[in-house]
Design an enzyme around this catalytic site. Structure first.
Site, PDB file in Angstrom:
ATOM      1  N   THR A   5     -27.835  70.461  70.241  1.00  0.00           N
ATOM      2  CA  THR A   5     -26.552  69.763  70.230  1.00  0.00           C
ATOM      3  C   THR A   5     -26.149  69.540  71.677  1.00  0.00           C
ATOM      4  O   THR A   5     -26.782  70.063  72.598  1.00  0.00           O
ATOM      5  CB  THR A   5     -25.438  70.568  69.521  1.00  0.00           C
ATOM      6  OG1 THR A   5     -25.121  71.719  70.309  1.00  0.00           O
ATOM      7  CG2 THR A   5     -25.847  70.979  68.122  1.00  0.00           C
ATOM      8  N   GLU A   6     -25.059  68.789  71.867  1.00  0.00           N
ATOM      9  CA  GLU A   6     -24.619  68.494  73.232  1.00  0.00           C
ATOM     10  C   GLU A   6     -24.138  69.736  73.982  1.00  0.00           C
ATOM     11  O   GLU A   6     -23.921  69.689  75.182  1.00  0.00           O
ATOM     12  CB  GLU A   6     -23.530  67.419  73.244  1.00  0.00           C
ATOM     13  CG  GLU A   6     -22.218  67.830  72.629  1.00  0.00           C
ATOM     14  CD  GLU A   6     -22.091  67.441  71.161  1.00  0.00           C
ATOM     15  OE1 GLU A   6     -20.963  67.152  70.745  1.00  0.00           O
ATOM     16  OE2 GLU A   6     -23.103  67.448  70.430  1.00  0.00           O
ATOM     17  N   HIS A   7     -24.019  70.856  73.298  1.00  0.00           N
ATOM     18  CA  HIS A   7     -23.507  72.077  73.935  1.00  0.00           C
ATOM     19  C   HIS A   7     -24.587  72.906  74.613  1.00  0.00           C
ATOM     20  O   HIS A   7     -24.278  73.886  75.271  1.00  0.00           O
ATOM     21  CB  HIS A   7     -22.743  72.912  72.909  1.00  0.00           C
ATOM     22  CG  HIS A   7     -21.604  72.143  72.303  1.00  0.00           C
ATOM     23  ND1 HIS A   7     -20.421  71.938  72.969  1.00  0.00           N
ATOM     24  CD2 HIS A   7     -21.503  71.496  71.131  1.00  0.00           C
ATOM     25  CE1 HIS A   7     -19.621  71.195  72.216  1.00  0.00           C
ATOM     26  NE2 HIS A   7     -20.255  70.918  71.096  1.00  0.00           N
ATOM     27  N   GLY A   8     -25.875  72.552  74.408  1.00  0.00           N
ATOM     28  CA  GLY A   8     -26.931  73.195  75.175  1.00  0.00           C
ATOM     29  C   GLY A   8     -27.929  74.082  74.473  1.00  0.00           C
ATOM     30  O   GLY A   8     -28.926  74.452  75.077  1.00  0.00           O
TER      31      GLY A   8
END
Length: 194
Positions: A5-8
């Site tokens: 996800t875009e959170h890493g």
């Protein structure tokens, strides 16, 4: 494809609901800046994303609808840089009630809000432009129908067993697909198994 996800987080299983942005048993964790370098560099070739609205011009909205203004988050970066996009969500919302059994899908109560609209309240990403200008591929998958997004518009490819194309799909859209197969394929029965 490994999940991210875009959170890493990389690898493992993406969590849902209030736990979204966490992965169970990730193989790696990147800080936000490195993760967006990874995404913007085209390293997420396939992206599965949600949608709040999809409009007749081929635009998707996830950032502002009704009284909700969640913003785009990393959606634009992810959608722009993926080669293949899959948008998943219910066909209508706000009160939709469905049941499934061996006979397929049964819509007990239709949602009060249509998600396939003439004009999206906000354009988060212009999907059709990505298809025309950058060679992206995109599909929309709902509980009752699967569409391919083409340069000309939406093509209805699959329907759930038990769904009436006119009543449950066409009449719940503010615009018509550009093509509907004479006999659309049925969605896999295993999707509706209990």
């Amino acid at each position: 494809y490994p999940f991210t996800t875009e959170h890493g987080p990389h690898g493992g299983l993406v969590m849902s609901n209030w736990q979204f942005s966490a992965n169970r048993h990730p193989e790696a964790l990147l800080d936000g800046l490195s993760q967006f370098d990874f995404i913007d560099g085209g390293n997420c070739e396939f992206a599965a994303l949600a949608f709040a609205q999809f409009d007749s011009a081929g635009n998707v909205n996830v950032s502002k609808f009704g009284n909700s203004n969640p913003g785009a988050g990393g959606f634009i970066d992810i959608a722009h840089n993926a080669r293949q996009l899959l948008f998943a969500g219910t066909f209508t919302t706000a009160g939709l009630q469905i049941e499934t059994d061996q006979n397929g899908l049964h819509i007990r109560k239709e949602g009060n809000v249509r998600k396939f609209v003439d004009s999206a309240e906000q354009i988060t990403y212009p999907v059709r432009n990505g298809i025309i200008n950058r060679g992206q591929r995109a599909q929309i998958i709902t509980e009752r129908a699967v569409f391919e997004v083409t340069a000309e518009g939406l093509v209805l490819e699959e329907v759930a067993k038990g769904v009436d194309v006119r009543r449950h799909i066409i009449e719940q859209m503010e615009f018509a697909p550009v093509h509907i197969a004479d006999k659309p394929r049925l969605m896999d029965d295993a999707l509706f198994a209990h």
